[in-house]
Scaffold this motif. Sequence first.
Motif, PDB file in Angstrom:
ATOM      1  N   UNK A 131       0.834  -1.204   0.000  1.00 28.38           N
ATOM      2  CA  UNK A 131       0.000   0.000   0.000  1.00 28.38           C
ATOM      3  C   UNK A 131       0.867   1.252   0.000  1.00 28.38           C
ATOM      4  N   UNK A 132       1.918   1.258   0.805  1.00 24.98           N
ATOM      5  CA  UNK A 132       2.820   2.397   0.867  1.00 24.98           C
ATOM      6  C   UNK A 132       3.471   2.659  -0.487  1.00 24.98           C
ATOM      7  N   UNK A 133       4.001   1.625  -1.126  1.00 22.56           N
ATOM      8  CA  UNK A 133       4.655   1.801  -2.418  1.00 22.56           C
ATOM      9  C   UNK A 133       3.650   2.194  -3.512  1.00 22.56           C
ATOM     10  N   UNK A 134       2.444   1.676  -3.429  1.00 19.97           N
ATOM     11  CA  UNK A 134       1.413   2.078  -4.385  1.00 19.97           C
ATOM     12  C   UNK A 134       1.098   3.562  -4.251  1.00 19.97           C
ATOM     13  N   UNK A 135       0.950   4.047  -3.015  1.00 15.66           N
ATOM     14  CA  UNK A 135       0.658   5.460  -2.804  1.00 15.66           C
ATOM     15  C   UNK A 135       1.822   6.337  -3.230  1.00 15.66           C
ATOM     16  N   UNK A 136       3.047   5.925  -2.935  1.00 16.13           N
ATOM     17  CA  UNK A 136       4.212   6.687  -3.384  1.00 16.13           C
ATOM     18  C   UNK A 136       4.267   6.760  -4.904  1.00 16.13           C
ATOM     19  N   UNK A 137       3.988   5.654  -5.567  1.00 14.42           N
ATOM     20  CA  UNK A 137       3.952   5.641  -7.022  1.00 14.42           C
ATOM     21  C   UNK A 137       2.858   6.532  -7.577  1.00 14.42           C
ATOM     22  N   UNK A 138       1.692   6.527  -6.926  1.00 16.16           N
ATOM     23  CA  UNK A 138       0.584   7.365  -7.376  1.00 16.16           C
ATOM     24  C   UNK A 138       0.937   8.846  -7.239  1.00 16.16           C
ATOM     25  N   UNK A 139       1.546   9.235  -6.120  1.00 18.73           N
ATOM     26  CA  UNK A 139       1.947  10.628  -5.942  1.00 18.73           C
ATOM     27  C   UNK A 139       3.048  11.018  -6.922  1.00 18.73           C
ATOM     28  N   UNK A 140       3.977  10.112  -7.191  1.00 17.09           N
ATOM     29  CA  UNK A 140       5.032  10.407  -8.167  1.00 17.09           C
ATOM     30  C   UNK A 140       4.429  10.585  -9.561  1.00 17.09           C
ATOM     31  N   UNK A 141       3.484   9.761  -9.936  1.00 17.10           N
ATOM     32  CA  UNK A 141       2.836   9.880 -11.240  1.00 17.10           C
ATOM     33  C   UNK A 141       2.051  11.185 -11.332  1.00 17.10           C
ATOM     34  N   UNK A 142       1.379  11.553 -10.272  1.00 21.79           N
ATOM     35  CA  UNK A 142       0.610  12.788 -10.230  1.00 21.79           C
ATOM     36  C   UNK A 142       1.535  13.999 -10.385  1.00 21.79           C
ATOM     37  N   UNK A 143       2.664  13.988  -9.660  1.00 18.21           N
ATOM     38  CA  UNK A 143       3.626  15.084  -9.770  1.00 18.21           C
ATOM     39  C   UNK A 143       4.204  15.160 -11.183  1.00 18.21           C
ATOM     40  N   UNK A 155       2.746  14.182 -13.993  1.00 18.20           N
ATOM     41  CA  UNK A 155       1.709  14.695 -14.894  1.00 18.20           C
ATOM     42  C   UNK A 155       1.549  16.206 -14.765  1.00 18.20           C
ATOM     43  N   UNK A 156       1.579  16.714 -13.557  1.00 14.76           N
ATOM     44  CA  UNK A 156       1.477  18.158 -13.360  1.00 14.76           C
ATOM     45  C   UNK A 156       2.672  18.852 -13.988  1.00 14.76           C
ATOM     46  N   UNK A 157       3.871  18.327 -13.795  1.00 13.80           N
ATOM     47  CA  UNK A 157       5.076  18.912 -14.382  1.00 13.80           C
ATOM     48  C   UNK A 157       4.989  18.891 -15.908  1.00 13.80           C
ATOM     49  N   UNK A 158       4.517  17.791 -16.463  1.00 15.20           N
ATOM     50  CA  UNK A 158       4.452  17.663 -17.922  1.00 15.20           C
ATOM     51  C   UNK A 158       3.425  18.619 -18.516  1.00 15.20           C
ATOM     52  N   UNK A 167       2.145  21.987 -22.725  1.00 16.32           N
ATOM     53  CA  UNK A 167       0.684  21.941 -22.756  1.00 16.32           C
ATOM     54  C   UNK A 167       0.183  21.426 -24.107  1.00 16.32           C
ATOM     55  N   UNK A 168      -1.021  20.926 -24.119  1.00 17.10           N
ATOM     56  CA  UNK A 168      -1.634  20.434 -25.352  1.00 17.10           C
ATOM     57  C   UNK A 168      -1.854  21.618 -26.295  1.00 17.10           C
ATOM     58  N   UNK A 169      -1.907  21.358 -27.615  1.00 21.25           N
ATOM     59  CA  UNK A 169      -1.995  22.459 -28.583  1.00 21.25           C
ATOM     60  C   UNK A 169      -3.170  23.411 -28.360  1.00 21.25           C
ATOM     61  N   UNK A 170      -4.340  22.879 -28.028  1.00 16.86           N
ATOM     62  CA  UNK A 170      -5.484  23.773 -27.842  1.00 16.86           C
ATOM     63  C   UNK A 170      -5.322  24.623 -26.582  1.00 16.86           C
ATOM     64  N   UNK A 171      -4.695  24.067 -25.545  1.00 19.38           N
ATOM     65  CA  UNK A 171      -4.459  24.835 -24.325  1.00 19.38           C
ATOM     66  C   UNK A 171      -3.401  25.906 -24.593  1.00 19.38           C
ATOM     67  N   UNK A 172      -2.376  25.543 -25.368  1.00 21.24           N
ATOM     68  CA  UNK A 172      -1.336  26.511 -25.715  1.00 21.24           C
ATOM     69  C   UNK A 172      -1.922  27.671 -26.516  1.00 21.24           C
ATOM     70  N   UNK A 173      -2.824  27.379 -27.450  1.00 21.32           N
ATOM     71  CA  UNK A 173      -3.473  28.424 -28.232  1.00 21.32           C
ATOM     72  C   UNK A 173      -4.291  29.348 -27.337  1.00 21.32           C
ATOM     73  N   UNK A 174      -5.033  28.778 -26.403  1.00 21.98           N
ATOM     74  CA  UNK A 174      -5.819  29.600 -25.487  1.00 21.98           C
ATOM     75  C   UNK A 174      -4.915  30.489 -24.633  1.00 21.98           C
ATOM     76  N   UNK A 175      -3.774  29.936 -24.177  1.00 20.00           N
ATOM     77  CA  UNK A 175      -2.842  30.732 -23.385  1.00 20.00           C
ATOM     78  C   UNK A 175      -2.262  31.882 -24.210  1.00 20.00           C
ATOM     79  N   UNK A 176      -1.929  31.620 -25.476  1.00 14.42           N
ATOM     80  CA  UNK A 176      -1.398  32.673 -26.341  1.00 14.42           C
ATOM     81  C   UNK A 176      -2.438  33.750 -26.610  1.00 14.42           C
TER      82      UNK A 176
END
Length: 103
Positions: A36-48, A50-53, A58-67
Motif C-alpha cells: 500500500x505504501x509503495x502504491x501510494x508513493x507511485x501514485x503521488x510520483x505519477x501525479x507530480x 503529470x502536473x510537471x508535464x 501543454x496540449x496544442x489547444x491549451x497553448x493556443x488559449x494561453x497565447x
Amino acid sequence: MHTLLAFLPRPEGDTAKVSRQWAEASDWFVLFTLGTLFFLLGAFAMWAWLIWRRTTKPEPHVKLLMELEEESEANARKTTLDEEPESRAPWEKAPDWWQRTDP
C-alpha cells in the motif's frame, strides 16, 4: 493471558512461542502495508510528473488559449498606455514617450 497478547514477552524474560498462523498473518500484514505504501508513493510520483508535464508541454489547444489570453492582455495594456489622462497640459508628454514606436 489473552490469546492476542500471547506472543509478547513474559515478565520472566522467556518469550512465548508464536503459532505459525500468527506469524504468517503478521507477515502478510507487513507485506500488505508495504504494498500500500509503495502504491501510494507511485501514485503521488505519477501525479507530480503529470502536473510537471502539463506545465512544460501543454496540449496544442491549451497553448493556443494561453497565447490568445496573453495577446488580449498585451492589447489591453497597450490601450491603457495610449489613453492620455485629461489632467495633463497640452505641452506635457506622456511618461513613456520614449518607449512608443508611433509611425
